[in-house]
Design a protein around this motif. Sequence first.
Motif, PDB file in Angstrom:
ATOM      1  N   PHE A 127       0.871  -1.184   0.000  1.00  0.00           N
ATOM      2  CA  PHE A 127       0.000   0.000   0.000  1.00  0.00           C
ATOM      3  C   PHE A 127       0.903   1.227   0.000  1.00  0.00           C
ATOM      4  O   PHE A 127       1.664   1.453   0.933  1.00  0.00           O
ATOM      5  N   ALA A 128       0.853   2.002  -1.077  1.00  0.00           N
ATOM      6  CA  ALA A 128       1.672   3.211  -1.200  1.00  0.00           C
ATOM      7  C   ALA A 128       0.865   4.429  -0.755  1.00  0.00           C
ATOM      8  O   ALA A 128      -0.340   4.518  -1.005  1.00  0.00           O
ATOM      9  N   ALA A 129       1.550   5.390  -0.114  1.00  0.00           N
ATOM     10  CA  ALA A 129       0.871   6.564   0.431  1.00  0.00           C
ATOM     11  C   ALA A 129       0.459   7.567  -0.635  1.00  0.00           C
ATOM     12  O   ALA A 129      -0.242   8.538  -0.329  1.00  0.00           O
ATOM     13  N   SER A 130       0.862   7.354  -1.874  1.00  0.00           N
ATOM     14  CA  SER A 130       0.429   8.224  -2.973  1.00  0.00           C
ATOM     15  C   SER A 130       0.473   7.428  -4.272  1.00  0.00           C
ATOM     16  O   SER A 130       1.197   6.427  -4.385  1.00  0.00           O
ATOM     17  N   ASP A 131      -0.284   7.881  -5.259  1.00  0.00           N
ATOM     18  CA  ASP A 131      -0.257   7.221  -6.560  1.00  0.00           C
ATOM     19  C   ASP A 131       1.127   7.301  -7.198  1.00  0.00           C
ATOM     20  O   ASP A 131       1.566   6.367  -7.863  1.00  0.00           O
ATOM     21  N   LEU A 132       1.802   8.437  -7.025  1.00  0.00           N
ATOM     22  CA  LEU A 132       3.114   8.587  -7.644  1.00  0.00           C
ATOM     23  C   LEU A 132       4.112   7.603  -7.045  1.00  0.00           C
ATOM     24  O   LEU A 132       4.939   7.019  -7.763  1.00  0.00           O
ATOM     25  N   GLN A 133       4.045   7.390  -5.728  1.00  0.00           N
ATOM     26  CA  GLN A 133       4.899   6.367  -5.121  1.00  0.00           C
ATOM     27  C   GLN A 133       4.543   4.979  -5.665  1.00  0.00           C
ATOM     28  O   GLN A 133       5.420   4.152  -5.910  1.00  0.00           O
ATOM     29  N   ALA A 134       3.253   4.746  -5.835  1.00  0.00           N
ATOM     30  CA  ALA A 134       2.821   3.455  -6.386  1.00  0.00           C
ATOM     31  C   ALA A 134       3.355   3.258  -7.802  1.00  0.00           C
ATOM     32  O   ALA A 134       3.753   2.149  -8.176  1.00  0.00           O
ATOM     33  N   LEU A 135       3.389   4.318  -8.605  1.00  0.00           N
ATOM     34  CA  LEU A 135       3.912   4.208  -9.966  1.00  0.00           C
ATOM     35  C   LEU A 135       5.404   3.871  -9.943  1.00  0.00           C
ATOM     36  O   LEU A 135       5.890   3.101 -10.784  1.00  0.00           O
ATOM     37  N   GLY A 136       6.126   4.455  -8.990  1.00  0.00           N
ATOM     38  CA  GLY A 136       7.535   4.109  -8.843  1.00  0.00           C
ATOM     39  C   GLY A 136       7.715   2.652  -8.461  1.00  0.00           C
ATOM     40  O   GLY A 136       8.606   1.949  -8.985  1.00  0.00           O
ATOM     41  N   ALA A 137       6.846   2.176  -7.553  1.00  0.00           N
ATOM     42  CA  ALA A 137       6.893   0.763  -7.168  1.00  0.00           C
ATOM     43  C   ALA A 137       6.575  -0.128  -8.371  1.00  0.00           C
ATOM     44  O   ALA A 137       7.180  -1.194  -8.562  1.00  0.00           O
ATOM     45  N   PHE A 138       5.620   0.284  -9.196  1.00  0.00           N
ATOM     46  CA  PHE A 138       5.265  -0.416 -10.426  1.00  0.00           C
ATOM     47  C   PHE A 138       6.523  -0.638 -11.271  1.00  0.00           C
ATOM     48  O   PHE A 138       6.791  -1.759 -11.751  1.00  0.00           O
ATOM     49  N   GLU A 139       7.283   0.449 -11.473  1.00  0.00           N
ATOM     50  CA  GLU A 139       8.489   0.370 -12.302  1.00  0.00           C
ATOM     51  C   GLU A 139       9.483  -0.647 -11.751  1.00  0.00           C
ATOM     52  O   GLU A 139      10.059  -1.444 -12.495  1.00  0.00           O
TER      53      GLU A 139
ATOM     54  N   VAL B 158      -1.562  -0.972  -4.164  1.00  0.00           N
ATOM     55  CA  VAL B 158      -2.614   0.026  -3.957  1.00  0.00           C
ATOM     56  C   VAL B 158      -1.965   1.392  -3.793  1.00  0.00           C
ATOM     57  O   VAL B 158      -0.939   1.527  -3.124  1.00  0.00           O
ATOM     58  N   GLY B 159      -2.565   2.417  -4.398  1.00  0.00           N
ATOM     59  CA  GLY B 159      -2.079   3.784  -4.252  1.00  0.00           C
ATOM     60  C   GLY B 159      -3.021   4.637  -3.427  1.00  0.00           C
ATOM     61  O   GLY B 159      -3.925   4.131  -2.753  1.00  0.00           O
ATOM     62  N   PHE B 160      -2.811   5.949  -3.488  1.00  0.00           N
ATOM     63  CA  PHE B 160      -3.667   6.891  -2.762  1.00  0.00           C
ATOM     64  C   PHE B 160      -3.667   8.210  -3.533  1.00  0.00           C
ATOM     65  O   PHE B 160      -2.605   8.776  -3.794  1.00  0.00           O
ATOM     66  N   ASP B 161      -4.843   8.669  -3.911  1.00  0.00           N
ATOM     67  CA  ASP B 161      -5.104   9.963  -4.579  1.00  0.00           C
ATOM     68  C   ASP B 161      -6.109   9.779  -5.703  1.00  0.00           C
ATOM     69  O   ASP B 161      -6.983  10.592  -5.878  1.00  0.00           O
ATOM     70  N   ASP B 162      -5.947   8.703  -6.521  1.00  0.00           N
ATOM     71  CA  ASP B 162      -6.710   8.483  -7.735  1.00  0.00           C
ATOM     72  C   ASP B 162      -6.490   9.617  -8.732  1.00  0.00           C
ATOM     73  O   ASP B 162      -7.428  10.244  -9.221  1.00  0.00           O
ATOM     74  N   LEU B 163      -5.211   9.877  -9.022  1.00  0.00           N
ATOM     75  CA  LEU B 163      -4.867  10.800 -10.097  1.00  0.00           C
ATOM     76  C   LEU B 163      -5.303  10.190 -11.427  1.00  0.00           C
ATOM     77  O   LEU B 163      -5.437   8.968 -11.544  1.00  0.00           O
TER      78      LEU B 163
END
Length: 348
Positions: free
Chosen positions: A253-265, A281-286
């Motif tokens: 569970f990432a605290a932001s979508d951008l962190q989640a995208l980095g984890a994706f990479e 899972v991210g957080f923000d729903d950008l």
Amino acid sequence: MTAESPETSDRVTLATIASEAGVSVSTVSKVLNGRSDVSTDTKERVEAVMDHLGYQRRPARRRGAVIDLVLNELDSLWSVEIIRGVDEVLHAAGASMVLSAVHGRSSATREWIDQLAARRSHGAILVVSELTPQQRRRLTALDVPFVLLDPVGSIDALVPTVGATNWAGAVSATEHLIELGHTRIAHLAGPRHVLCSRARADGFRAAMEQAELPIPEHWVPHGEFNDTSGRAEMARLLDDAEAAGEAPPTAVFAASDLQALGAFEELRARGLGIPAQTSLVGFDDLPVARWTHPALTTVRQPLLDMASMAARTLLRIIDGEHADTLRLELATRLVVRGSTAPPAPAVR
């Protein structure tokens, strides 16, 4: 009589009127807005004080008003959503917006306040900015109303703020992973000093503790709300697990979508499938959360609504209205997409 006397000052505040009339600020606001739930004697007394002090009613000030929107940075997707929400409200009200980026530097904040004083802005919306007592006193002295949006540090009880239900959102994200059957769950946390980051980490811990699941401390690394930090945090989690001879987390569970995208990479670079081997899972729903493959499960933070609410609140204050609620929290909602699934069966 000097030019600075109350009778000729154009900086008379509702608090000054309330003090002179012996009533509350909310009563002054009711008189200004023509409310019927004020006695005739009180109404006449307040109006007499306003006349004596030379107070100019301000309902029309929003048209043509100049509003400062201050962010830490202007180039993130998160900031773009905030700018859009504020701009829509100000445009409809006939007000204009001045954008400033302080990049977390106190010196830049001082410069912005100097510029605000020079252009005589009517109000300010401060986003992810830590307002020091000295800065607040200066804004108050300038008679510039302001609203904090998603504040960073401790919140003065008298300062209007708009935020989201960060703790509840984090609980829902973590519970979703637990309900899928995950027991080894990590959290890519945000900056330690930021209120929303702490609330999300607390929500994660609360859900894990409620399910009686272990939380290894090194499975809650703190970073920044960006993809570079998210990738570095994910790499550290995987490297630490490998070095210790442990199985890595099956869900993050990432605290932001951008962190989640980095984890994706990072997961993709290591050949780890999402969600086949790691649910995310991210957080923000950008908007970008819907463009990943698979699309990102995330907690929707109503950024546009938060920004719009902050702008409307500020315009009401500029118009002389009294805010009934100083702390507004808008609800978050879990949006389930393709990046989460039950954990793969253990290999025997």
